[in-house]
Design an enzyme around this catalytic site. Sequence first.
Site, short mmCIF file in Angstrom:
data_model
loop_
_atom_site.label_atom_id
_atom_site.label_comp_id
_atom_site.label_asym_id
_atom_site.label_seq_id
_atom_site.Cartn_x
_atom_site.Cartn_y
_atom_site.Cartn_z
N ASP A 130 5.87 1.37 7.04
CA ASP A 130 4.45 1.14 6.75
C ASP A 130 3.94 2.19 5.77
O ASP A 130 3.42 3.22 6.19
CB ASP A 130 3.67 1.18 8.07
N HIS A 187 0.82 -1.21 0.00
CA HIS A 187 0.00 0.00 0.00
C HIS A 187 0.85 1.26 0.00
O HIS A 187 1.93 1.32 0.59
CB HIS A 187 -1.03 0.01 1.13
N GLU A 231 -5.17 2.40 2.04
CA GLU A 231 -5.25 1.17 2.85
C GLU A 231 -5.52 1.49 4.30
O GLU A 231 -6.27 0.76 4.98
CB GLU A 231 -3.94 0.39 2.71
N GLU A 232 -4.93 2.57 4.80
CA GLU A 232 -5.00 2.88 6.22
C GLU A 232 -6.40 3.31 6.67
O GLU A 232 -6.65 3.44 7.86
CB GLU A 232 -4.00 3.99 6.57
N HIS A 284 2.53 4.34 12.22
CA HIS A 284 1.42 5.26 12.49
C HIS A 284 1.85 6.42 13.38
O HIS A 284 1.02 7.03 14.06
CB HIS A 284 0.21 4.54 13.10
N ASP A 327 3.17 -5.83 3.06
CA ASP A 327 2.83 -4.70 3.93
C ASP A 327 3.81 -4.70 5.09
O ASP A 327 3.63 -5.46 6.05
CB ASP A 327 1.39 -4.81 4.41
#
Length: 681
Positions: A232, A217, A266-267, A373, A294
């Site tokens: 990520d 992603h 995606e998130e 994140h 991922d």
Amino acid sequence: MNMKRLASVLLVLWSVSAFAKAKPAQPPDREVWITIGSDALDHVHKALKNAGHEAAASGGEKDGITVLRVRESQLNLISRTMHETLKRCGGFIYHETESAALAALDLTVAEEAAKATAVTYSIDNAQTVNSLVAGLQETAIRQTINTLSAFQTRFHSSQSGLDASNALKDRWESLIPAGRTGVSVAQFPTPSSAQPSVIMTINGTTLSDEVIVLGGHLDSTSSGSAAPGADDDASGIATLTEVIRVALLQGYRPERTVKFMAYAAEEVGLRGSAAIATDHRNRNIDVVGVLQLDMTNYKGSPTHDVALVTDRTNAAQNTFLTSLIGTYFSSEISWTTTSCGYACSDHASWTTAGFPASMPFEAPLSVSNPHIHTPRDTLANSGGNANQSLKFAKLATAYLAELAKGSLQPDDVTPPEVAITSPAQGSAVSGVTTVTVNATDASGVSRVELLVDGVVRATATTSPYTFAWDTAVETNGSHTLTARAVDGVNQSATSAGVLVTVSNATSAAGFDSGLRAPRCASVSNECDSGTLLNGRGGFMGPELNAPNTVQNSCADGLSGTYLRESSNERIVVSSIDGAHLTGGALVNISATVWSQTPRSEKLDLYVAADANAPVWQFVATLSPPDKGLQVLSTPYLLPTGTTQVVRAIFRVRGSAYPCNPGSYNDHDDLVFAVGRDPSLY
């Protein structure tokens, strides 16, 4: 517009879009629907309440999956909550309408008939796999991670999120060789998002109606203003980009059609992959396999490189992946299994659509990257290199070549040009000598190796190709230097030889990359490790090449602070009478240690007559008399053997043993040349 004309510029500055882009419209804060694992509900409700949001309304539940009505603005908080509390990346699927969400409850894996043709997972394309794998470069993956994570954020609704998609499209287009047909790059729109996904298609030759998908992603997310998303999932996209680069460079022609995909959004509920997977299902496209990458670059487990997700994935294809590891990478990739819950990444979109999907992850979920994140998801917090991602690139390459099959048809059939430019022919060298190599090739140089008398001593992957050759690991006398260059399509060439004379008058050791320990190669009256052993474990002080034990056979403890806790700093083997070290002679073995708690610390000394196959013999245990740096020594009678080794173990508590694990224990070896005593022969 001729995109090929822009390729050379885009290859260097691909993060800058070639066109002025319109600012994406900001989506309204409307009601949307998600499906989420029921085990996450308490965490989600608590997070929403603590943030002052209205409660999410439940709309149905089945088989451990719940429908929730939430606000668009709440999705980022829900995503962070899933990561922080359940170690899941994502963990829910976005739906435009309540009816679509309720339909997803009924569309279980058991009820949905598989859409894909059943394939035979054969492993019989080794030549293609090995050639492609040989061209993969850690530096190229690292460069792409750096470029993607340089965007302040790639969040799906941001301008920079759109810019990242456009830049990646340009980058992938720039990798298509001039004149190559059957390869295309396009963007795929994402529902309720400004960010499109990017898809590269390589048409198959004989089984073009069957498709395999390799994806990751594109977007990133964070609670702060910055969301670099280096792991990520810039790491997954960078891994795919390197597979693409090498495959196209080497003229790979797959039998099955291959699609590389960088999914958008995606998130916030797998929106990009869900749209693409649903489109493929609705158009009856025969997707025979899907691989999801991922997060590939954070090594969370010291014992395993790959954690294969077992839930909501295809068991047969998972077994195929482990067979690929066993066949091609058993000595460098170790694997285990993990589970990640409902909708933890884009493979779930393909599984829901009825296609076989797998997700090899960088670590078991319990030890996954704690920085994702957040603004801390940087390359530096994944080790500062792409070594872990390189392993995933190798696995993805094997998956590609063994499932899509096909062969290589490179346009470049000319091997590299390579020459050693220094030292000059006939030079006398000593100590650390700089060797400079010039190498060029139309397809680019993948690596250059320095060989001494036909044995590889060092490898370089970036220009200028220079090597710091420590001549102390060679015997005094004549040696021939050659350089071997390998190009991007795995063709190699070897330079003309350069004859030099090694003349080391000192007894200083050099690091032997073959034995993985300091070594004095020429017979002298002394062998001294010098500063090569300073520190412990490669982290505590400047100890290079840790653990500095033959063949990395015994690791150091990884606790403490340099020159505060215990460490071994130096080893010296010297003759007592000043003559050369010979078998049967009495020598002195000394070790310089740093002692913090003398009462509980001991120095154990061992020797072996053959450093290439050591059988350790205990010599002595010595006690430091005081704190700080001090030299401990003992005499010893040398056995016969031309390449001997001494091991110093400075331990805290415990008893003597040739390899003695402990949080503060330091193990170091010193290899040295020994002459023959004429009286013994």
